[in-house]
Scaffold this motif. Structure first.
Motif, short mmCIF file in Angstrom:
data_model
loop_
_atom_site.label_atom_id
_atom_site.label_comp_id
_atom_site.label_asym_id
_atom_site.label_seq_id
_atom_site.Cartn_x
_atom_site.Cartn_y
_atom_site.Cartn_z
N SER A 129 0.97 -1.26 0.09
CA SER A 129 0.02 -0.09 0.00
C SER A 129 0.73 1.03 -0.11
O SER A 129 1.88 1.34 0.86
N VAL A 184 -10.91 4.02 -4.25
CA VAL A 184 -11.08 3.08 -3.09
C VAL A 184 -12.53 2.95 -2.71
O VAL A 184 -13.32 3.90 -2.35
N LYS A 185 -13.11 2.01 -3.15
CA LYS A 185 -14.35 1.61 -2.87
C LYS A 185 -14.89 0.26 -2.18
O LYS A 185 -13.84 -0.53 -2.41
N ASN A 186 -15.59 0.29 -1.15
CA ASN A 186 -15.58 -0.78 -0.20
C ASN A 186 -16.94 -1.59 -0.58
O ASN A 186 -17.83 -1.42 0.51
N GLY A 207 -15.21 -5.92 -0.13
CA GLY A 207 -13.81 -6.27 0.61
C GLY A 207 -14.12 -5.70 1.95
O GLY A 207 -15.05 -5.31 2.27
N LEU A 215 -11.91 -2.90 4.16
CA LEU A 215 -11.02 -1.96 3.99
C LEU A 215 -10.52 -1.48 5.29
O LEU A 215 -10.99 -1.07 6.11
N LEU A 273 -7.50 0.95 7.32
CA LEU A 273 -6.61 2.15 7.37
C LEU A 273 -5.71 1.76 8.38
O LEU A 273 -5.98 1.58 9.67
N ILE A 295 -15.14 7.48 0.92
CA ILE A 295 -14.13 6.13 1.32
C ILE A 295 -14.52 5.78 2.92
O ILE A 295 -14.57 6.76 3.71
N PHE A 302 -13.74 3.20 5.99
CA PHE A 302 -12.94 2.06 6.44
C PHE A 302 -13.83 1.04 7.31
O PHE A 302 -14.54 1.41 8.14
N ASP A 303 -13.46 -0.21 7.15
CA ASP A 303 -14.20 -1.17 7.97
C ASP A 303 -13.29 -1.04 9.40
O ASP A 303 -14.04 -1.67 10.37
#
Length: 196
Positions: free
Chosen positions: A39, A52-54, A57, A59, A61, A87, A89-90
């Motif tokens: 990354s 970055v699209k989730n 998946g 995601l 950070l 964006i 993040f999970d």
């Protein structure tokens, strides 16, 4: 030279700081690191150019925050700015939180996330925290081997659209001259994880 190379140049370069290369260096085992993708470092001026699209998946950070207490507001603003680009993040995994085991986390929350903290153990600048999207469930894991000079946080994640549970591993190795000891300890933990 790109931004990643510029940042890593003073601490051994990309090769010395690449997890797949570290794991496979002089190794005879069949560790599969195809799932690990390098990354690049990205500054916030380039956020709108990230693709970055989730959708399917998970995601993540990862940031070395150097004191969560002092930078929590900045983190909130950064996460909000990311959301304006679509964006989300999970999981947000932080290192060097400088938090202790008994610190009050009530003022360190992020909307829509559960804060899972592990107090510092390897020095005054250690400490780990993971913000997990609250739509997931989690379970903390510990392994029998405890590293002597670096920190980990293991979180089993389940729920939402995941096909199966998986283990998040938040890791912090202080920038001391301990690289020669890090690799054998990393291999021990990887072996325990693989068995579990």
């Amino acid at each position: 030279m790109n931004l990643t190379e510029d940042i890593l140049e003073n601490i051994g370069g990309i090769q010395k700081n690449s997890l797949p290369d570290l794991i496979n260096d002089n190794s005879d085992d069949e560790t599969d690191t195809r799932f690990i993708v390098h990354s690049p470092y990205v500054d916030d001026c380039k956020l709108d150019s990230l693709n970055v699209k989730n959708e399917k998946g998970f995601l993540i950070l990862s940031l070395n925050i150097e004191s969560l207490n002092s930078k929590h507001t900045t983190l909130q603003l950064f996460i909000h700015k990311l959301s304006t680009f679509g964006i989300r993040f999970d999981a947000i995994m932080l290192q060097e939180t400088w938090l202790d085991c008994n610190d009050d986390l009530s003022l360190l929350q992020l909307d829509g996330y559960t804060c899972i903290s592990k107090g510092k153990t390897c020095g005054r600048k250690g400490g780990l925290a993971t913000y997990l999207d609250e739509s997931y469930t989690y379970k903390l894991h510990e392994f029998s081997y405890t590293p002597t000079f670096w920190e980990n946080q293991f979180i089993e994640v389940s729920g939402k659209q995941l096909d199966k549970n998986f283990l998040l591993w938040n890791l912090y190795r202080p920038p001391r001259d301990t690289y020669h000891m890090f690799k054998p300890e990393l291999r021990i933990l990887l072996s325990q994880i693989d068995k579990k």
